[in-house]
Enzyme design. Structure first.
Site, PDB file in Angstrom:
ATOM      1  N   GLY A   1       0.833  -1.214   0.000  1.00  0.00           N
ATOM      2  CA  GLY A   1       0.000   0.000   0.000  1.00  0.00           C
ATOM      3  C   GLY A   1       0.852   1.241   0.000  1.00  0.00           C
ATOM      4  O   GLY A   1       2.079   1.187   0.156  1.00  0.00           O
TER       5      GLY A   1
ATOM      6  N   LYS B   1       3.449  12.624  -2.690  1.00  0.00           N
ATOM      7  CA  LYS B   1       4.438  11.641  -2.208  1.00  0.00           C
ATOM      8  C   LYS B   1       5.350  12.289  -1.181  1.00  0.00           C
ATOM      9  O   LYS B   1       6.001  13.298  -1.483  1.00  0.00           O
ATOM     10  CB  LYS B   1       5.249  11.103  -3.396  1.00  0.00           C
ATOM     11  CG  LYS B   1       6.166   9.948  -3.030  1.00  0.00           C
ATOM     12  CD  LYS B   1       6.664   9.227  -4.270  1.00  0.00           C
ATOM     13  CE  LYS B   1       7.642   8.109  -3.908  1.00  0.00           C
ATOM     14  NZ  LYS B   1       8.157   7.423  -5.102  1.00  0.00           N
TER      15      LYS B   1
ATOM     16  N   GLY C   1       6.875   7.490   6.418  1.00  0.00           N
ATOM     17  CA  GLY C   1       5.933   8.146   5.513  1.00  0.00           C
ATOM     18  C   GLY C   1       6.485   9.366   4.820  1.00  0.00           C
ATOM     19  O   GLY C   1       5.765  10.096   4.139  1.00  0.00           O
TER      20      GLY C   1
ATOM     21  N   ARG D   1       2.805  14.030  -7.584  1.00  0.00           N
ATOM     22  CA  ARG D   1       2.922  13.151  -8.759  1.00  0.00           C
ATOM     23  C   ARG D   1       1.595  13.124  -9.511  1.00  0.00           C
ATOM     24  O   ARG D   1       0.525  13.167  -8.908  1.00  0.00           O
ATOM     25  CB  ARG D   1       3.303  11.758  -8.261  1.00  0.00           C
ATOM     26  CG  ARG D   1       3.590  10.772  -9.337  1.00  0.00           C
ATOM     27  CD  ARG D   1       4.333   9.584  -8.786  1.00  0.00           C
ATOM     28  NE  ARG D   1       3.561   8.843  -7.814  1.00  0.00           N
ATOM     29  CZ  ARG D   1       4.025   7.746  -7.206  1.00  0.00           C
ATOM     30  NH1 ARG D   1       5.239   7.317  -7.446  1.00  0.00           N
ATOM     31  NH2 ARG D   1       3.280   7.100  -6.339  1.00  0.00           N
TER      32      ARG D   1
ATOM     33  N   ASP E   1       4.498  -4.346  -7.357  1.00  0.00           N
ATOM     34  CA  ASP E   1       3.803  -3.168  -6.821  1.00  0.00           C
ATOM     35  C   ASP E   1       4.300  -1.885  -7.486  1.00  0.00           C
ATOM     36  O   ASP E   1       3.721  -0.821  -7.279  1.00  0.00           O
ATOM     37  CB  ASP E   1       3.975  -3.069  -5.297  1.00  0.00           C
ATOM     38  CG  ASP E   1       5.422  -3.173  -4.870  1.00  0.00           C
ATOM     39  OD1 ASP E   1       6.027  -4.234  -5.091  1.00  0.00           O
ATOM     40  OD2 ASP E   1       5.963  -2.197  -4.327  1.00  0.00           O
ATOM     41  N   ASN E   2       5.364  -1.992  -8.267  1.00  0.00           N
ATOM     42  CA  ASN E   2       5.859  -0.808  -8.985  1.00  0.00           C
ATOM     43  C   ASN E   2       5.543  -0.897 -10.472  1.00  0.00           C
ATOM     44  O   ASN E   2       6.131  -0.172 -11.275  1.00  0.00           O
ATOM     45  CB  ASN E   2       7.375  -0.665  -8.786  1.00  0.00           C
ATOM     46  CG  ASN E   2       7.723  -0.296  -7.348  1.00  0.00           C
ATOM     47  OD1 ASN E   2       6.886   0.250  -6.634  1.00  0.00           O
ATOM     48  ND2 ASN E   2       8.927  -0.602  -6.923  1.00  0.00           N
TER      49      ASN E   2
END
Ligand code: AMP
Ligand code: MG
Length: 486
Positions: A88, A111, A124, A174, A250-251
């Site tokens: 996630g 981001k 984070g 982004r 996941d990328n």
């Protein structure tokens, strides 16, 4: 009216059930400073690039625009070949989806905005160093015509962030048409949540592949299209010498976009087995592994989509079988274009394989070689090209073959040169260029960011005042190492 508040937000992802995400409010950065705005991206969104205050407050997490509905997306993924059931967005938020004047929808993805339920042990945050690299490289890829996420702006701050050393927190905003990843599908598949898997597929198809929406075989068409886009994107990476570094599922973007810029690197001294990610000890994501890893990742997606494809393994394999052909056709087209070969010839692969063998032996600078090849003169001494090779005799022989091959081309030397200049970039993001920008920015001087951004946005241009950036990298750059830490 504060910047962004006039935008039309059309947040469809947040209307999916809450098992798809967690609603999170961005955590503000301390004493934020706007480092750079990408005017092209601002115009794409319908924002005024001069509204620095508005862009800064939103990207620094100080103001959530009216109509935005921030959330962290959940996904899973195969990391270095191992399935991780829950990843996630650990440090990014889908702020909202904006519809621009052309009716296009764009995800605004913040981001570096702080902790989310998916942060695991992470803070984070994104450090300035890695944010600069993503900001510049995504624009470089866009300039090169390679599908990619982009970024509206880059913000620096005084928020302390601890990595191997104490660094500063930064953020980018982004922009992409979707941030759904292969791993988003894997998340629901491996939890046996097939209703949600279908819901996700229906959502992605309705939003991004509407032509398939009412077709009986919509999932098959969708999967076929993702496989095709992935193969073509990776062919573009290989042709330009881009090494992603962390091709975990996941990328991998469901739209075939280059996504998640971490320890990437452009090929400089040519080495087919180049590993740009210092943490990739096995070389899983080495440059020459990328095409096969792209296939492997598509196979993971095929597995995740299998309940929607009647678990028909042969059908899935049949779609995957298209990948090597798509890749090979696209890659050979791009490489032939780089070499100025307009009509395929049976001898081309031998000629080009021979070239890559020589480049490997000499560790020839990839971008500079193709720049200089544009000026190749059959029967000329081609001294600038030749100096890039150690075995000059072998290279002379190659030049003879190349000259003979060019004589079979239907285009003039002048036309060939101009066509080659349009596909062989003069400027790529070399590691040392990013490092210069990073060192200066960390010292509080942001002036070089916009220069490099402008160069990278126009990689095929010929800006004499920046000739140094088109040349060989300085010796000190060979010791630069990039790892996953960001
Ligand atoms: P990446 O290797 O950047 O694709 O990240 C893999 C996962 O780790 C993703 O879920 C990221 O959101 C998360 N992640 C990476 N860095 C951080 C961080 N500094 N804080 C929180 N989560 C992170
Ligand atoms: Mg990632």
């Amino acid at each position: 009216m504060p910047c962004f508040d006039h935008l039309t937000f059309d947040n469809h992802y947040s209307q999916l059930p809450d098992c798809f995400y967690s609603k999170v409010t961005p955590q503000a950065l301390e004493n934020p400073r706007l480092v750079s705005v990408n005017a092209g991206v601002a115009h794409l969104l319908g924002l005024d690039p001069e509204d620095h205050e508005g862009i800064l407050t939103v990207t620094a997490g100080k103001h959530v625009p009216a109509g935005a509905d921030p959330l962290a997306m959940v996904y899973a993924g195969h990391q270095f070949g191992v399935y991780v059931p829950r990843l996630g967005d650990g440090r990014a938020l889908l702020l909202g989806e904006v519809r621009n004047h052309q009716g296009e929808k764009w995800d605004l993805h913040l981001k570096g905005s702080g902790h989310t339920p998916y942060s695991r042990q992470g803070d984070g945050r994104a450090v300035l160093r890695s944010s600069i690299r993503e900001y510049l490289c995504s624009e470089a890829m866009h300039g090169l015509g390679i599908p990619t996420t982009r970024a509206l702006c880059l913000v620096d701050s005084d928020t302390p962030v601890l990595r191997e050393r104490k660094e500063r927190g930064a953020a980018i905003l982004r922009v992409a048409q979707s941030h759904v990843r292969f791993g988003t599908f894997e998340y629901f598949y491996y939890r046996n949540r097939h209703a949600e898997l279908k819901q996700l597929a229906d959502f992605v198809i309705a939003e991004h592949f509407p032509a398939f929406a009412n077709e009986a075989d919509c999932y098959e068409r969708f999967f076929r299209e993702v496989v095709k886009r992935t193969a073509e994107m990776i062919a573009q990476w290989q042709a330009v010498g881009f090494c992603h570094g962390v091709m975990n599922t996941d990328n991998m973007s469901i739209l075939g976009l280059t996504l998640d810029y971490g320890p990437f690197g452009f090929m400089e001294a040519f080495d087919a087995g180049h590993i740009c990610n210092h943490s990739d000890y096995q070389g899983r994501y080495a440059f020459n592994q990328q095409p096969d890893i792209g296939y492997w990742n598509c196979a993971c997606l095929g597995q995740a989509l299998s309940p929607l494809l009647n678990n028909d393994v042969d059908r899935i394999k049949g779609i995957l079988a298209q990948y090597p052909d798509d890749f090979a056709a696209h890659y050979s087209l791009l490489i032939r274009q780089k070499a100025g070969l307009t009509v395929p010839h049976e001898s081309d692969s031998r000629l080009l394989d021979g070239l890559f063998t020589l480049m490997q032996q000499s560790r020839t600078d990839y971008t500079l070689f193709f720049q200089r090849l544009c000026d190749f003169v059959p029967d000329g001494d081609n001294a600038l090209l030749k100096e890039l090779f150690v075995d000059r005799k072998a290279f002379d022989l190659w030049c003879q073959d190349y000259g003979v091959r060019l004589a079979q081309e239907p285009v003039s030397q002048v036309d060939r040169k101009s066509a080659m200049k349009q596909v062989n970039p003069k400027y790529i993001l070399r590691n040392y260029m990013a490092q210069i920008v990073i060192d200066q920015a960390e010292a509080g001087d942001y002036s070089e960011v916009n220069t490099i951004l402008a160069l990278l946005s126009n990689p095929f241009s010929d800006w004499k005042q920046y000739e140094a950036y088109a040349g060989l990298p300085p010796d000190w750059s060979t010791s630069l190492e990039v790892s996953c830490s960001s």
